[in-house]
Enzyme design. Structure first.
Site, PDB file in Angstrom:
ATOM      1  N   ARG A   1      10.025   8.453   1.001  1.00 13.10           N
ATOM      2  CA  ARG A   1       9.730   9.388   2.077  1.00 13.10           C
ATOM      3  C   ARG A   1      10.540   8.992   3.300  1.00 13.10           C
ATOM      4  O   ARG A   1      11.067   7.878   3.380  1.00 13.10           O
ATOM      5  CB  ARG A   1       8.246   9.424   2.411  1.00 13.10           C
ATOM      6  CG  ARG A   1       7.686   8.111   2.957  1.00 13.10           C
ATOM      7  CD  ARG A   1       6.262   8.317   3.460  1.00 13.10           C
ATOM      8  NE  ARG A   1       5.598   7.106   3.875  1.00 13.10           N
ATOM      9  CZ  ARG A   1       5.740   6.512   5.055  1.00 13.10           C
ATOM     10  NH1 ARG A   1       6.581   7.020   5.955  1.00 13.10           N
ATOM     11  NH2 ARG A   1       5.087   5.408   5.353  1.00 13.10           N
TER      12      ARG A   1
ATOM     13  N   ASN B   1      10.859   7.916   7.246  1.00  6.90           N
ATOM     14  CA  ASN B   1       9.933   7.056   7.967  1.00  6.90           C
ATOM     15  C   ASN B   1      10.089   7.039   9.481  1.00  6.90           C
ATOM     16  O   ASN B   1       9.089   7.062  10.175  1.00  6.90           O
ATOM     17  CB  ASN B   1      10.034   5.620   7.449  1.00  6.90           C
ATOM     18  CG  ASN B   1       8.865   4.770   7.881  1.00  6.90           C
ATOM     19  OD1 ASN B   1       7.729   5.224   7.850  1.00  6.90           O
ATOM     20  ND2 ASN B   1       9.125   3.541   8.293  1.00  6.90           N
TER      21      ASN B   1
ATOM     22  N   GLU C   1       5.947   1.078  -1.033  1.00  7.09           N
ATOM     23  CA  GLU C   1       6.242  -0.097  -0.222  1.00  7.09           C
ATOM     24  C   GLU C   1       6.600  -1.312  -1.068  1.00  7.09           C
ATOM     25  O   GLU C   1       6.194  -2.445  -0.785  1.00  7.09           O
ATOM     26  CB  GLU C   1       5.050  -0.415   0.706  1.00  7.09           C
ATOM     27  CG  GLU C   1       4.674   0.755   1.598  1.00  7.09           C
ATOM     28  CD  GLU C   1       3.502   0.467   2.521  1.00  7.09           C
ATOM     29  OE1 GLU C   1       3.028  -0.686   2.532  1.00  7.09           O
ATOM     30  OE2 GLU C   1       3.053   1.389   3.220  1.00  7.09           O
TER      31      GLU C   1
ATOM     32  N   ASP D   1       7.632  -2.993  13.155  1.00  6.74           N
ATOM     33  CA  ASP D   1       7.518  -1.593  12.755  1.00  6.74           C
ATOM     34  C   ASP D   1       8.525  -0.782  13.564  1.00  6.74           C
ATOM     35  O   ASP D   1       9.684  -1.143  13.656  1.00  6.74           O
ATOM     36  CB  ASP D   1       6.072  -1.130  12.947  1.00  6.74           C
ATOM     37  CG  ASP D   1       5.692   0.028  12.047  1.00  6.74           C
ATOM     38  OD1 ASP D   1       6.420   1.030  12.008  1.00  6.74           O
ATOM     39  OD2 ASP D   1       4.646  -0.051  11.373  1.00  6.74           O
TER      40      ASP D   1
END
Length: 292
Positions: free
Chosen positions: A102, A104, A123, A199
């Site tokens: 996907r 991100n 993941e 992140d």
């Protein structure tokens, strides 16, 4: 000297995986997503209003477009999202050979290119690549694949691209040439074992790099030389990304996630998945609309 700040919850969202916050000046509002809902949100800090739209699949980000719509990164490809109607129009497929991937995270550079990454939705597999899209042309970069790409972040002059390997706990800096190709990379940051996972990342107007830490209870700012300048503490573990906006560009907004929290952790973190805010000393870089 490292500056320490506390973030406060500003909007009850309860997102499973809040992500992609971006301050949109034309709306004087913050846009963000809940990847897993999947939904797109608009938060008006003046009124406290939170509006939402359903997405057709997992949505990683939205970036304003010059026709009033948005470019959206939806699982499988890029879309045009029209908030007036709620419609998503497919524009281009992204690596259809990896249906388990996907989209991100993303950022727009000063040339109008949109840089974004893909990731293995499970993941695990190193199938996540970094791309850029400009005026309808999609280009896959030679950044080595990882399981979870994050960022990318762009320096204010557009000459440095920062990519995040979340599971590898490293951030890499790449010189960006005029044609969008990348030069020899260098490691910008290696994250310690007790600091969570890096992140989403953005750059402020002085080239500082703000990073949200999943499982790290914090967001942190690093100077262009990689030294730590700011730590913002949160009452929740999973900080996914921040955006800088408001009237002076110095109000930070942070998305967070309840993803991965068991019942005990969820009870201990009732604000997990909410939108948070804090103030910063260095303003952000306004995001100009892209051309679709």
């Amino acid at each position: 000297m490292v500056t320490e700040t506390l973030a406060e919850s500003i909007c009850d969202v309860g997102a499973t995986l809040g992500e992609g916050p971006i301050w949109v000046e034309r709306d004087a509002a913050l846009w963000f997503v809940d990847i897993k809902a999947p939904s797109v949100y608009r938060f008006d800090p003046e009124t406290g209003t939170l509006d939402s739209w359903d997405a057709p699949d997992q949505v990683g980000w939205v970036i304003p477009a010059d026709d009033g719509s948005f470019l959206a990164g939806v699982r499988g490809g890029l879309h045009r999202f029209d908030p007036a109607t709620g419609a998503f129009e497919h524009l281009v497929a992204v690596h259809p050979e990896t249906p388990g991937n996907r989209l991100n995270d993303a950022a727009r550079d000063p040339m109008g290119r949109v840089w974004f990454g893909t990731m293995d939705n499970a993941e695990f597999d190193r199938t996540g690549h970094v791309y850029h899209w400009h005026e309808g042309a999609l280009t896959k970069t030679d950044v080595p694949p990882v399981a979870i790409t994050n960022g990318p972040a762009i320096s204010p002059d557009g000459r440095t691209l920062y990519t995040v390997d979340t599971l590898g706990k490293t951030i890499t800096a790449h010189p960006v040439h005029a044609d969008g190709s990348l030069g020899d990379s260098r490691v910008f940051l290696t994250v310690g074992p007790d600091d969570g996972h890096p992140d989403g990342a953005i750059c402020d107007s002085e080239g500082g790099v703000w990073v949200g830490f999943f499982g790290g209870w914090s967001a942190r700012r690093y100077a262009p030389d990689g030294s730590l300048t700011d730590i913002v503490r949160f009452p929740v573990a999973n900080i996914t990304k921040i955006a800088l906006g408001g009237s002076d560009g110095r109000t930070a907004y942070a998305t967070t996630a309840a993803k991965g929290l068991d019942d005990v952790a969820r009870a201990a973190q009732p604000l997990a998945g909410n939108l948070f805010t804090f103030r910063v000393a260095i303003p952000g870089v306004p995001v100009e609309p892209v051309t679709l």
